[in-house]
Design an enzyme around this catalytic site. Structure first.
Site, PDB file in Angstrom:
ATOM      1  N   LEU A 172       0.840  -1.197   0.000  1.00 28.62           N
ATOM      2  CA  LEU A 172       0.000   0.000   0.000  1.00 28.62           C
ATOM      3  C   LEU A 172       0.888   1.265   0.000  1.00 28.62           C
ATOM      4  O   LEU A 172       2.098   1.173   0.171  1.00 28.62           O
ATOM      5  CB  LEU A 172      -0.916  -0.015   1.227  1.00 28.62           C
ATOM      6  CG  LEU A 172      -1.766  -1.282   1.408  1.00 28.62           C
ATOM      7  CD1 LEU A 172      -2.657  -1.156   2.646  1.00 28.62           C
ATOM      8  CD2 LEU A 172      -2.619  -1.568   0.178  1.00 28.62           C
ATOM      9  N   CYS A 222       3.921   7.577  -3.871  1.00 29.07           N
ATOM     10  CA  CYS A 222       4.617   8.368  -2.860  1.00 29.07           C
ATOM     11  C   CYS A 222       5.468   7.498  -1.938  1.00 29.07           C
ATOM     12  O   CYS A 222       6.663   7.728  -1.775  1.00 29.07           O
ATOM     13  CB  CYS A 222       3.587   9.159  -2.059  1.00 29.07           C
ATOM     14  SG  CYS A 222       4.287  10.141  -0.750  1.00 29.07           S
ATOM     15  N   SER A 282      -0.799   8.811 -10.769  1.00 32.43           N
ATOM     16  CA  SER A 282      -0.155   9.211 -12.022  1.00 32.43           C
ATOM     17  C   SER A 282       0.976   8.253 -12.358  1.00 32.43           C
ATOM     18  O   SER A 282       1.368   7.418 -11.554  1.00 32.43           O
ATOM     19  CB  SER A 282       0.404  10.627 -11.871  1.00 32.43           C
ATOM     20  OG  SER A 282       1.379  10.637 -10.848  1.00 32.43           O
ATOM     21  N   VAL A 289      15.927  17.227 -25.565  1.00 29.36           N
ATOM     22  CA  VAL A 289      16.540  15.953 -25.962  1.00 29.36           C
ATOM     23  C   VAL A 289      15.647  15.348 -27.038  1.00 29.36           C
ATOM     24  O   VAL A 289      14.455  15.162 -26.834  1.00 29.36           O
ATOM     25  CB  VAL A 289      16.674  15.010 -24.745  1.00 29.36           C
ATOM     26  CG1 VAL A 289      17.008  13.587 -25.181  1.00 29.36           C
ATOM     27  CG2 VAL A 289      17.741  15.536 -23.795  1.00 29.36           C
ATOM     28  N   GLY A 314       7.957  14.985 -16.296  1.00 27.18           N
ATOM     29  CA  GLY A 314       6.636  15.183 -15.672  1.00 27.18           C
ATOM     30  C   GLY A 314       5.906  13.861 -15.516  1.00 27.18           C
ATOM     31  O   GLY A 314       6.448  12.793 -15.794  1.00 27.18           O
ATOM     32  N   MET A 332       0.621  18.038  -8.669  1.00 24.30           N
ATOM     33  CA  MET A 332       0.782  16.612  -8.364  1.00 24.30           C
ATOM     34  C   MET A 332       1.658  16.484  -7.125  1.00 24.30           C
ATOM     35  O   MET A 332       2.865  16.284  -7.208  1.00 24.30           O
ATOM     36  CB  MET A 332       1.376  15.880  -9.559  1.00 24.30           C
ATOM     37  CG  MET A 332       0.390  15.712 -10.689  1.00 24.30           C
ATOM     38  SD  MET A 332       1.095  14.723 -12.003  1.00 24.30           S
ATOM     39  CE  MET A 332      -0.349  14.339 -12.978  1.00 24.30           C
ATOM     40  N   ALA A 360       1.755  14.983  -2.913  1.00 25.59           N
ATOM     41  CA  ALA A 360       1.164  14.035  -1.975  1.00 25.59           C
ATOM     42  C   ALA A 360       0.221  14.724  -0.993  1.00 25.59           C
ATOM     43  O   ALA A 360      -0.873  14.232  -0.701  1.00 25.59           O
ATOM     44  CB  ALA A 360       2.273  13.308  -1.217  1.00 25.59           C
ATOM     45  N   HIS A 401      15.467  33.109  18.940  1.00 31.12           N
ATOM     46  CA  HIS A 401      16.803  33.431  18.450  1.00 31.12           C
ATOM     47  C   HIS A 401      17.819  32.468  19.051  1.00 31.12           C
ATOM     48  O   HIS A 401      17.748  32.183  20.243  1.00 31.12           O
ATOM     49  CB  HIS A 401      17.176  34.864  18.850  1.00 31.12           C
ATOM     50  CG  HIS A 401      18.575  35.223  18.499  1.00 31.12           C
ATOM     51  ND1 HIS A 401      18.945  35.529  17.205  1.00 31.12           N
ATOM     52  CD2 HIS A 401      19.706  35.279  19.247  1.00 31.12           C
ATOM     53  CE1 HIS A 401      20.245  35.780  17.181  1.00 31.12           C
ATOM     54  NE2 HIS A 401      20.730  35.637  18.409  1.00 31.12           N
TER      55      HIS A 401
HETATM   56  C1  LIG Z   1      10.376  10.369  -7.484  1.00 27.19           C
HETATM   57  C2  LIG Z   1       9.179  11.103  -6.954  1.00 27.19           C
HETATM   58  C3  LIG Z   1       9.325  11.921  -5.851  1.00 27.19           C
HETATM   59  C4  LIG Z   1       8.232  12.599  -5.333  1.00 27.19           C
HETATM   60  N1  LIG Z   1       8.411  13.373  -4.250  1.00 27.19           N
HETATM   61  C5  LIG Z   1       7.370  14.051  -3.734  1.00 27.19           C
HETATM   62  C6  LIG Z   1       7.521  14.825  -2.569  1.00 27.19           C
HETATM   63  O1  LIG Z   1       8.612  14.915  -1.995  1.00 27.19           O
HETATM   64  N2  LIG Z   1       6.441  15.475  -2.080  1.00 27.19           N
HETATM   65  C7  LIG Z   1       5.218  15.406  -2.691  1.00 27.19           C
HETATM   66  O2  LIG Z   1       4.261  16.030  -2.217  1.00 27.19           O
HETATM   67  N3  LIG Z   1       5.032  14.660  -3.799  1.00 27.19           N
HETATM   68  C8  LIG Z   1       6.071  13.974  -4.325  1.00 27.19           C
HETATM   69  N4  LIG Z   1       5.885  13.195  -5.418  1.00 27.19           N
HETATM   70  C9  LIG Z   1       4.526  13.137  -6.016  1.00 27.19           C
HETATM   71  C10 LIG Z   1       3.628  12.188  -5.202  1.00 27.19           C
HETATM   72  O3  LIG Z   1       4.202  10.911  -5.203  1.00 27.19           O
HETATM   73  C11 LIG Z   1       2.230  12.155  -5.795  1.00 27.19           C
HETATM   74  O4  LIG Z   1       1.710  13.466  -5.881  1.00 27.19           O
HETATM   75  C12 LIG Z   1       1.297  11.325  -4.928  1.00 27.19           C
HETATM   76  O5  LIG Z   1       1.782  10.017  -4.794  1.00 27.19           O
HETATM   77  C13 LIG Z   1      -0.112  11.289  -5.527  1.00 27.19           C
HETATM   78  O6  LIG Z   1      -0.927  10.522  -4.720  1.00 27.19           O
HETATM   79  P1  LIG Z   1      -2.190   9.748  -5.295  1.00 27.19           P
HETATM   80  O7  LIG Z   1      -2.844   9.129  -4.113  1.00 27.19           O
HETATM   81  O8  LIG Z   1      -2.990  10.659  -6.147  1.00 27.19           O
HETATM   82  O9  LIG Z   1      -1.629   8.631  -6.275  1.00 27.19           O
HETATM   83  P2  LIG Z   1      -0.451   7.570  -6.209  1.00 27.19           P
HETATM   84  O10 LIG Z   1       0.448   7.779  -5.075  1.00 27.19           O
HETATM   85  O11 LIG Z   1       0.143   7.540  -7.574  1.00 27.19           O
HETATM   86  O12 LIG Z   1      -1.209   6.202  -5.925  1.00 27.19           O
HETATM   87  C14 LIG Z   1      -2.074   5.629  -6.828  1.00 27.19           C
HETATM   88  C15 LIG Z   1      -2.197   4.147  -6.527  1.00 27.19           C
HETATM   89  O13 LIG Z   1      -3.263   3.624  -7.298  1.00 27.19           O
HETATM   90  C16 LIG Z   1      -2.908   2.313  -7.729  1.00 27.19           C
HETATM   91  N5  LIG Z   1      -3.739   1.996  -8.882  1.00 27.19           N
HETATM   92  C17 LIG Z   1      -3.758   2.607 -10.100  1.00 27.19           C
HETATM   93  N6  LIG Z   1      -4.705   2.070 -10.887  1.00 27.19           N
HETATM   94  C18 LIG Z   1      -5.290   1.090 -10.151  1.00 27.19           C
HETATM   95  C19 LIG Z   1      -6.343   0.175 -10.412  1.00 27.19           C
HETATM   96  N7  LIG Z   1      -7.015   0.183 -11.566  1.00 27.19           N
HETATM   97  N8  LIG Z   1      -6.677  -0.690  -9.444  1.00 27.19           N
HETATM   98  C20 LIG Z   1      -6.032  -0.706  -8.243  1.00 27.19           C
HETATM   99  N9  LIG Z   1      -5.042   0.142  -7.947  1.00 27.19           N
HETATM  100  C21 LIG Z   1      -4.681   1.030  -8.886  1.00 27.19           C
HETATM  101  C22 LIG Z   1      -1.428   2.427  -8.028  1.00 27.19           C
HETATM  102  O14 LIG Z   1      -0.818   1.161  -8.003  1.00 27.19           O
HETATM  103  C23 LIG Z   1      -0.962   3.339  -6.890  1.00 27.19           C
HETATM  104  O15 LIG Z   1      -0.557   2.570  -5.792  1.00 27.19           O
HETATM  105  C24 LIG Z   1       6.956  12.469  -5.955  1.00 27.19           C
HETATM  106  C25 LIG Z   1       6.801  11.629  -7.063  1.00 27.19           C
HETATM  107  C26 LIG Z   1       7.889  10.957  -7.553  1.00 27.19           C
HETATM  108  C27 LIG Z   1       7.700  10.048  -8.731  1.00 27.19           C
END
Ligand SMILES: Cc1cc2nc3c(=O)[nH]c(=O)nc-3n(C[C@H](O)[C@H](O)[C@H](O)COP(=O)(O)OP(=O)(O)OC[C@H]3O[C@@H](n4cnc5c(N)ncnc54)[C@H](O)[C@@H]3O)c2cc1C
Length: 467
Positions: A38, A42, A146, A238, A273, A320, A322, A446
């Site tokens: 789970l 993120c 995403s 690129v 992105g 985008m 967390a 301070h």
């Molecule tokens: C390298 C990296 C570093 C990052 N660092 C930061 C940070 O420092 N701070 C920050 O705020 N954000 C950061 N982010 C962005 C952050 O990870 C996302 O904004 C956040 O995870 C979005 O949360 P979410 O719940 O929308 O989706 P997600 O975290 O993408 O979770 C979606 C979940 O849905 C599941 N899923 C998809 N389709 C299905 C389906 N049909 N059935 C069942 N499960 C499914 C996926 O497997 C996944 O587990 C980072 C991202 C990356 C790639």
């Protein structure tokens, strides 16, 4: 009779937080997750593992170059990359297991498998063996997040041409790393490998790094990264990556077109992105509408065009991030429980966890100018802050933007050690509609780095004392 009040598809920060809040408010809740663990992008391949490597590589850099200036003599530190990766894996495990624990604690059913919306009120879950189960529910939340945005003409193999996922797993330090994209993810992971010894070149399409962030911040921050050894090719794109011997030949062209240049790399990181992920969800059949960028279209209450189907997080419009996904999860759960859930999109902090950190909340100067808002600026450099001097962390500044007439704070931008923690006093102030005078007259301990934020506010409101 529905089995559930709520089924959440996806357990990233949006989905799992929504599920917990809904369960706390008395809704019978289930989550569906196709990944074995789970926590979503993120916790598994994003925020958490990247911060583990950022911290570890910072400590490596500090031991190699920072200690001596503080009068601590140590022998040259040696990198044990497998152990550093083990640290990262341990941190990820602790976090994803933490989410499993919270699901149990809140009596949320976890269904492992791919979720598909059959119709309003019905979610089919197909597990790894192909066994399908149908869940019946009053409400469905799409929180599928995403995925990496591909670069046309460049194939990501996660070995030599990697996305952020592969860049978190490299088994040796690349001699030359080309990062495509000067956004947050590219700069964070680029700086990890730069500190561990790679020569890093960042190729960015725009004429500045960090995309929409304040121009003053991005210009100064780029200078700091350059001092740390990172190279930048701005206004460049690129257009191809080819295998050449054991390495890669990367074709770079001016963004507006023109003569191409080829640069060598051992590893190319594609970080241009992320795009919303809706594959296999059955949205077409369920009649759920997407916008022009493939994001699930929602109203101000997170409802799609189909009654009983909602969406939050990276899969909908907005930054985008967390914490944006989490806050939407809470607000939606409150709405579904009959309460008044709400997210203030004007006050969502953004942090780049490099060294120094960059943190921002509210409007940039460019945005205020474009909107024709008259504003005043207060800026204070960490080089004039006692605590920063004591820690040898004098790079950067704090900047406060306030409305010229009302003095209400409209934006705060910080580049500096600990900026990602300091930004929250600005966020709280802005949530309460505070002024630069409010911030400047708030007593700050301070010596702290936060005094620079107070001094910047003082600069906007009257005049800084210490500069
Ligand atoms: C390298 C990296 C570093 C990052 N660092 C930061 C940070 O420092 N701070 C920050 O705020 N954000 C950061 N982010 C962005 C952050 O990870 C996302 O904004 C956040 O995870 C979005 O949360 P979410 O719940 O929308 O989706 P997600 O975290 O993408 O979770 C979606 C979940 O849905 C599941 N899923 C998809 N389709 C299905 C389906 N049909 N059935 C069942 N499960 C499914 C996926 O497997 C996944 O587990 C980072 C991202 C990356 C790639």
């Amino acid at each position: 009779m529905s089995q559930y009040d709520l089924v959440v598809i996806g357990t990233g920060p949006g989905g799992y937080v929504c599920a917990i809040k809904a369960a706390q408010l008395g809704l019978k809740t289930a989550v569906v997750e196709k990944r074995a663990t789970l926590g979503g992008t993120c916790l598994n391949i994003g925020c958490i593992p990247s911060k583990a490597l950022l911290h570890a590589s910072e400590m490596f850099e500090e031991a190699g170059h920072g200690f001596e200036k503080l009068g601590i003599k140590v022998s040259k530190p040696k990198l044990d990359l497998p152990a550093m990766m083990e640290h990262k894996t341990g941190v990820v495990d602790a976090n994803v297991n933490g989410v499993s624990f919270l699901m149990k604690k809140n009596k949320i059913d976890v269904h492992t498998g791919t979720g598909k919306i059959l119709e309003k009120g019905k979610v089919e879950v197909t597990d790894a063996d192909g066994k399908a189960t149908v869940l019946e529910t009053k409400n469905i939340v799409i929180a599928t997040g995403s995925d990496v945005m591909p670069l046309p003409g460049v194939e990501i193999d996660e070995k030599q041409v990697v996305s952020s996922t592969g860049a978190l797993e490299l088994d040796k330090v690349p001699g030359k790393l080309v990062v495509v994209g000067g956004g947050v993810i590219g700069l964070e992971l680029g700086s990890v490998w730069n500190r561990l010894g790679s020569e890093v070149t960042v190729v960015e399409f725009m004429d500045k790094i960090l995309g929409p962030m304040d121009g003053d911040v991005s210009k100064n921050f780029q200078r700091m990264l350059k001092k740390q050894g990172m190279e930048f090719k701005l206004s460049s794109k690129v257009t191809g990556v080819e295998k050449k011997g054991k390495g890669l030949a990367v074709t770079v062209e001016p963004a507006k077109g023109g003569d191409a240049q080829v640069i060598e790399a051992d590893i190319v990181l594609v970080a241009i992105g992320r795009r919303p992920y809706t594959e296999g969800l059955g949205l077409d059949k369920a009649g759920v509408t997407l916008d022009e960028r493939g994001r699930v279209k929602i109203d101000t209450h997170y409802k799609t065009n189909v009654d009983g189907i909602y969406a939050i997080g990276d899969v909908v419009a907005g930054p985008m991030l967390a914490h944006k996904a989490e806050d939407e999860g809470v607000a939606l759960a409150e709405i579904l429980a009959g309460q008044a859930g709400h997210v203030n999109y004007d006050v969502i902090p953004g942090v780049v966890y490099t060294q120094p950190e960059v943190a921002s909340v509210g409007k940039t100067e460019e945005e205020l100018k474009a909107a024709g808002v008259e504003y005043k600026t207060g800026k204070f450099a960490f080089s004039a802050n006692g605590r920063a001097r004591a820690m040898n962390k004098t790079d950067g500044f704090a900047k406060v933007l306030a409305d010229a007439k009302t003095d209400r704070v409209l934006g705060v931008h910080i580049v500096g050690f600990g900026a990602g923690e300091m930004i929250h006093e600005a966020a709280v102030l802005m949530e309460f509609g505070g002024s630069s005078e409010d911030l400047a007259r708030t007593c700050h301990a301070h010596p702290t780095m936060s005094e620079a934020v107070k001094e910047a506010a003082l600069g906007a409101f009257a005049k800084s004392i210490h500069s």
